[in-house]
Design a protein around this motif. Structure first.
Motif, mmCIF file in Angstrom:
data_model
loop_
_atom_site.group_PDB
_atom_site.id
_atom_site.type_symbol
_atom_site.label_atom_id
_atom_site.label_comp_id
_atom_site.label_asym_id
_atom_site.label_seq_id
_atom_site.Cartn_x
_atom_site.Cartn_y
_atom_site.Cartn_z
ATOM 1 N N PRO A 272 53.445 -26.285 82.638
ATOM 2 C CA PRO A 272 53.034 -27.671 82.409
ATOM 3 C C PRO A 272 51.559 -27.860 82.726
ATOM 4 N N VAL A 273 51.029 -28.958 82.210
ATOM 5 C CA VAL A 273 49.627 -29.303 82.436
ATOM 6 C C VAL A 273 49.591 -30.605 83.219
ATOM 7 N N LYS A 274 48.921 -30.593 84.363
ATOM 8 C CA LYS A 274 48.785 -31.791 85.179
ATOM 9 C C LYS A 274 47.634 -32.640 84.637
ATOM 10 N N ILE A 275 47.929 -33.884 84.326
ATOM 11 C CA ILE A 275 46.953 -34.809 83.738
ATOM 12 C C ILE A 275 46.973 -36.092 84.543
ATOM 13 N N SER A 276 45.819 -36.683 84.763
ATOM 14 C CA SER A 276 45.688 -37.930 85.512
ATOM 15 C C SER A 276 45.475 -39.096 84.550
ATOM 16 N N VAL A 300 47.226 -14.559 80.668
ATOM 17 C CA VAL A 300 47.602 -15.107 81.967
ATOM 18 C C VAL A 300 48.655 -16.194 81.763
ATOM 19 N N THR A 301 49.732 -16.143 82.576
ATOM 20 C CA THR A 301 50.779 -17.164 82.529
ATOM 21 C C THR A 301 50.866 -17.809 83.908
ATOM 22 N N PRO A 302 50.171 -18.916 84.115
ATOM 23 C CA PRO A 302 50.182 -19.538 85.448
ATOM 24 C C PRO A 302 51.444 -20.375 85.679
ATOM 25 N N LYS A 303 51.555 -20.856 86.909
ATOM 26 C CA LYS A 303 52.664 -21.744 87.253
ATOM 27 C C LYS A 303 52.416 -23.135 86.711
ATOM 28 N N TYR A 304 51.169 -23.579 86.710
ATOM 29 C CA TYR A 304 50.770 -24.874 86.146
ATOM 30 C C TYR A 304 49.280 -24.836 85.877
ATOM 31 N N LEU A 305 48.818 -25.798 85.080
ATOM 32 C CA LEU A 305 47.390 -25.957 84.757
ATOM 33 C C LEU A 305 46.986 -27.364 85.147
ATOM 34 N N ASP A 306 45.877 -27.482 85.842
ATOM 35 C CA ASP A 306 45.416 -28.776 86.357
ATOM 36 C C ASP A 306 44.058 -29.095 85.747
ATOM 37 N N VAL A 307 43.967 -30.211 84.978
ATOM 38 C CA VAL A 307 42.701 -30.641 84.366
ATOM 39 C C VAL A 307 42.324 -32.050 84.823
ATOM 40 N N ARG A 308 42.762 -32.431 86.015
ATOM 41 C CA ARG A 308 42.534 -33.792 86.487
ATOM 42 C C ARG A 308 41.085 -34.029 86.928
ATOM 43 N N ILE A 309 40.339 -32.953 87.186
ATOM 44 C CA ILE A 309 38.950 -33.088 87.610
ATOM 45 C C ILE A 309 38.047 -32.837 86.414
ATOM 46 N N SER A 310 37.042 -33.683 86.268
ATOM 47 C CA SER A 310 36.157 -33.603 85.105
ATOM 48 C C SER A 310 35.395 -32.281 85.079
ATOM 49 N N GLY A 311 35.438 -31.612 83.923
ATOM 50 C CA GLY A 311 34.673 -30.402 83.717
ATOM 51 C C GLY A 311 35.253 -29.164 84.355
ATOM 52 N N ARG A 312 36.438 -29.244 84.962
ATOM 53 C CA ARG A 312 37.040 -28.104 85.633
ATOM 54 C C ARG A 312 38.517 -28.014 85.290
ATOM 55 N N ALA A 313 39.041 -26.787 85.333
ATOM 56 C CA ALA A 313 40.455 -26.543 85.116
ATOM 57 C C ALA A 313 40.946 -25.552 86.151
ATOM 58 N N TYR A 314 42.006 -25.913 86.820
ATOM 59 C CA TYR A 314 42.583 -25.073 87.866
ATOM 60 C C TYR A 314 43.981 -24.634 87.419
ATOM 61 N N TYR A 315 44.363 -23.455 87.830
ATOM 62 C CA TYR A 315 45.707 -22.977 87.530
ATOM 63 C C TYR A 315 46.196 -22.135 88.705
ATOM 64 N N GLN A 316 47.506 -22.023 88.779
ATOM 65 C CA GLN A 316 48.122 -21.239 89.860
ATOM 66 C C GLN A 316 49.288 -20.443 89.286
#
Length: 316
Positions: A272-276, A300-316
């Motif tokens: 899933p992708v975390k969105i704010s 890469v198959t992460p546990k989730y993708l986080d794009v809630r911060i502008s200009g950055r993407a985090y995944y775990q």
């Protein structure tokens, strides 16, 4: 007695003199009248080559003057007939363009039958408030669309005039309905939203495949409707922008203990992708598309993708 006779004789002579003077004056007036008529006949001319003073008003008129009078008469008649024709044409045009009754039809994309009476009644109320728009030439479809959307019909996307089914006094309106991209059922209420982020309750298309899973635990009815309108608007925007980036959404989850985040499942990605909801949907959709393509290219198959911060993407 002699004095009385002399007085009567003098009065008779006077009466005779008055009568004679009256006859003489009448004879003089007749002679003057006839003389004036004789003089009038000399003001005109029967010859087209001889012009006389005031020849257009004289009794003797040449063929040229008569032809001139006929042309002027025909010109006056032509102007009068043209004016009548213009008035009749204008009245016919007003009758043909008038809008007395309204007929509602939907575009061919709708799959559900339309109950046209509520829309017809509301448009008639609009025309009652705007009588100058009871004419096809002045009928403002954009204003009618905005009026319907703000008076209990948010599912209306656009209203247009149908020129293919024109009738005297009747305007045929084609009402285009919004096509939902996601639906959300809260309690007994089902809401829909289109790709522009507009929420509505009446759907005339097939139910969308994207479902919203509500895990927030909100139980109050008023809060449910309020949250639904807010989230559905944002969800519709994020789905529309992701579609523009070439990504399709299969599911949207509202996680528990928060009302500001979404978990969006994208087809082709197992995470899933975390969105704010506090960040613009277009920016997050663009970041999501870039991050998904990058992870796919790297395998890469992460546990989730986080794009809630502008200009950055985090995944775990």
């Amino acid at each position: 007695m002699n004095l009385l006779r002399k007085k009567q004789q003098r009065q008779g002579r006077r009466t005779a003199l008055v009568r004679e003077k009256g006859r003489a004056a009448a004879d003089f007036d007749d002679s003057q009248r006839y003389a004036f008529r004789r003089n009038r006949t000399l003001t005109g001319s029967l010859s087209s080559g001889v012009s006389s003073a005031n020849e257009h008003n004289s009794e003797l008129q040449s063929t040229r003057v008569q032809a001139h009078h006929l042309r002027r008469h025909r010109r006056h008649l032509g102007v009068a007939l043209f004016a009548v024709l213009v008035v009749v044409t204008g009245l016919a045009w007003m009758i043909w363009q008038s809008v007395v009754d309204v007929k509602i039809i939907t575009d061919n994309g709708a799959s559900q039958p339309l109950n046209a009476k509520p829309y017809t009644d509301e448009i008639q109320r609009y025309l009652g408030l705007h009588p100058f728009e009871r004419n096809r030439a002045s009928f403002n479809t954009d204003t009618v669309t905005a009026y319907l959307q703000s008076h209990g019909f948010p599912e209306v996307n656009h209203v247009s005039l149908d020129d293919a089914h024109r009738q005297i006094g009747t305007a045929t309106l084609v009402v285009s309905m919004r096509k939902p991209v996601v639906s959300w059922k809260t309690g007994t209420t089902r809401l829909y939203v289109d790709e522009d982020g507009v929420a509505f309750a009446r759907n005339y298309y097939a139910d969308p495949t994207v479902e919203v899973v509500d895990q927030t635990g909100i139980q109050t009815v008023n809060n449910q409707v309020l949250a639904s309108n807010r989230f559905l608007g944002f969800i519709g925007l994020i789905i529309g922008h992701l579609h523009e980036q070439g990504l399709s959404v299969s599911q949207v989850i509202l996680p528990a203990d928060t009302t500001h985040q979404l978990l969006v499942s994208v087809q082709g990605a197992t995470y899933p992708v975390k969105i704010s909801v506090d960040r613009p949907a277009a920016d997050q959709a663009e970041d999501t598309a870039r991050a998904v393509r990058y992870l796919t290219s790297k395998g890469v198959t992460p546990k989730y993708l986080d794009v809630r911060i502008s200009g950055r993407a985090y995944y775990q």
